[in-house]
Scaffold this active site. Structure first.
Site, PDB file in Angstrom:
ATOM      1  N   TYR A  56       0.839  -1.198   0.000  1.00 27.50           N
ATOM      2  CA  TYR A  56       0.000   0.000   0.000  1.00 27.50           C
ATOM      3  C   TYR A  56       0.882   1.259   0.000  1.00 27.50           C
ATOM      4  CZ  TYR A  56      -3.287  -3.542   1.761  1.00 27.50           C
ATOM      5  OH  TYR A  56      -4.034  -4.685   1.946  1.00 27.50           O
ATOM      6  N   HIS A 120       1.097 -11.901   1.697  1.00 32.76           N
ATOM      7  CA  HIS A 120       0.026 -11.159   1.026  1.00 32.76           C
ATOM      8  C   HIS A 120      -0.679 -11.994  -0.044  1.00 32.76           C
ATOM      9  CE1 HIS A 120      -1.117  -6.695   0.172  1.00 32.76           C
ATOM     10  NE2 HIS A 120      -2.154  -7.475   0.060  1.00 32.76           N
ATOM     11  N   SER A 198     -12.427  -5.978   2.355  1.00 30.71           N
ATOM     12  CA  SER A 198     -13.527  -5.446   1.527  1.00 30.71           C
ATOM     13  C   SER A 198     -14.875  -5.948   2.028  1.00 30.71           C
ATOM     14  CB  SER A 198     -13.324  -5.820   0.056  1.00 30.71           C
ATOM     15  OG  SER A 198     -12.168  -5.235  -0.473  1.00 30.71           O
ATOM     16  N   LEU A 200     -17.429  -4.433   2.875  1.00 27.79           N
ATOM     17  CA  LEU A 200     -18.560  -3.631   2.393  1.00 27.79           C
ATOM     18  C   LEU A 200     -18.598  -3.615   0.865  1.00 27.79           C
ATOM     19  CD1 LEU A 200     -18.428  -0.702   4.960  1.00 27.79           C
ATOM     20  CD2 LEU A 200     -19.944  -2.685   4.942  1.00 27.79           C
ATOM     21  N   GLY A 203     -17.163  -0.795  -1.053  1.00 24.86           N
ATOM     22  CA  GLY A 203     -17.926   0.443  -0.934  1.00 24.86           C
ATOM     23  C   GLY A 203     -19.336   0.366  -1.459  1.00 24.86           C
ATOM     24  N   PHE A 204     -19.641  -0.678  -2.227  1.00 24.70           N
ATOM     25  CA  PHE A 204     -20.995  -0.780  -2.784  1.00 24.70           C
ATOM     26  C   PHE A 204     -22.024  -0.877  -1.663  1.00 24.70           C
ATOM     27  CE2 PHE A 204     -24.194  -1.327  -5.808  1.00 24.70           C
ATOM     28  CZ  PHE A 204     -23.683  -1.431  -7.095  1.00 24.70           C
TER      29      PHE A 204
END
Length: 321
Positions: A56, A120, A198, A200, A203-204
């Site tokens: 990141y 990862h 993720s 959510l 983001g949806f």
């Protein structure tokens, strides 16, 4: 906030964690001060599990997280990851590379130890036994506390676990992405905790999704299949129905989605990410949302097997798919 135990090696965290990736990449431009404020707000509200990675921003995100938690480092669990190379994002879990990345991560974070160290992504060119053995060196030296894997399959988990017990697996999981449930039997068999990233639906499941073309060019959702015509409209409709159910419980759709994850098992700790302190407060509120059997049945009726559109870009696969 209530706590949960991940794995059998003593890792205990808040029921909801915080994923920091979006501060530095994948979701359009952001400001460091917003990310720091969100992390510190999360801590104020009882979050004790913070997730970052070398990938990141190639160390920049770790530096942000380190600065954000400096005043309460001993109160929280910090997770980071190794396994990629810059700038091509190729896999590299060779022992010498792991050693280099861990030392860099410790410097970036400004810490003398990492609580959870993840591979990862599984590197098909390096035996997982060599990876687990290298992480074990750091655990034995006191520089790492717990070993984690990300997007690993049953065989990989079993082989790694035989060398160094695996405390936690991290993989995408949400109301929109259910495929990982096939791994739950092996997690239970080995006593491994699970961290959904993720949670959510990228983001949806916040109820704020826009058509793909409306996102910044640096935003990964522009190419996500769930945002493409045909899938997008179906996912919007499903989210609308979930929002109605959430409203009947005086909750938001994001809180409903996180509460659903928590209801899937006591060994699950989702890590929603946001740059907004207000969103952090909303997400944390999900830990207090109780879902009834009728609620869970209605959610299954709306989304029997997940959302519409694959999470993986064409040509990309993971260890267990």
């Amino acid at each position: 906030m209530q706590t949960r135990t991940l794995g059998q090696q003593g890792l205990t965290t808040s029921a909801i964690g915080y994923g920091s990736m979006g501060i530095s990449m994948a979701y359009g431009p952001g400001e460091e001060h917003e990310g720091v404020a969100a992390i510190q707000k999360a801590h104020d509200l009882g979050v004790t599990f913070f997730d970052t990675a070398e990938l990141y921003g190639w160390g920049e995100n770790e530096k942000i997280v380190g600065r954000a938690v400096k005043d309460f480092r001993d109160e929280v669990v910090i997770a980071t990851k190794f396994g990629f190379t810059a700038p091509d994002y190729g896999y590299n879990s060779r022992p010498e590379h792991i050693r280099e990345v861990v030392e860099n991560s410790l410097r970036n974070l400004g810490m003398d130890h990492i609580d959870v160290l993840y591979q990862h992504r599984v590197d098909p060119t390096v035996p997982i036994e060599d990876v687990a053995g290298t992480v074990k060196e750091f655990i034995d030296a006191g520089k790492v506390k717990y070993f984690g894997l990300s997007e690993a399959g049953p065989d990989t988990m079993r082989r790694a676990h035989a060398v160094q017990p695996v405390s936690v697996l991290q993989t995408e999981y949400s109301l929109f992405e259910r495929d990982v449930e096939v791994l739950f039997p092996v997690l239970n068999e080995l006593g491994i905790g699970f961290v959904p990233y993720s949670p959510l639906g990228r983001g949806f499941l916040t109820g704020t999704a826009k058509p793909a073309a409306e996102y910044d060019e640096t935003d990964m959702r522009r190419g996500d299949a769930r945002w493409q015509p045909g899938n997008f409209e179906k996912n919007v409709e499903a989210t609308r129905q979930l929002t109605e159910l959430a409203a009947s419980k005086n909750a938001t759709v994001a809180q409903l989605a996180l509460a659903w994850l928590l209801a899937q098992g006591e060994n699950i700790v989702p890590i929603p990410g946001t740059r907004s302190a207000n969103r952090v407060e909303e997400n944390v509120g999900a830990a207090d949302l109780a879902l009834t059997d009728a609620d869970l049945a209605r959610i299954t009726e709306i989304l029997p097997t997940g959302g519409f559109g694959s999470r993986l870009p064409e040509g990309i696969s993971v260890d267990w798919v």
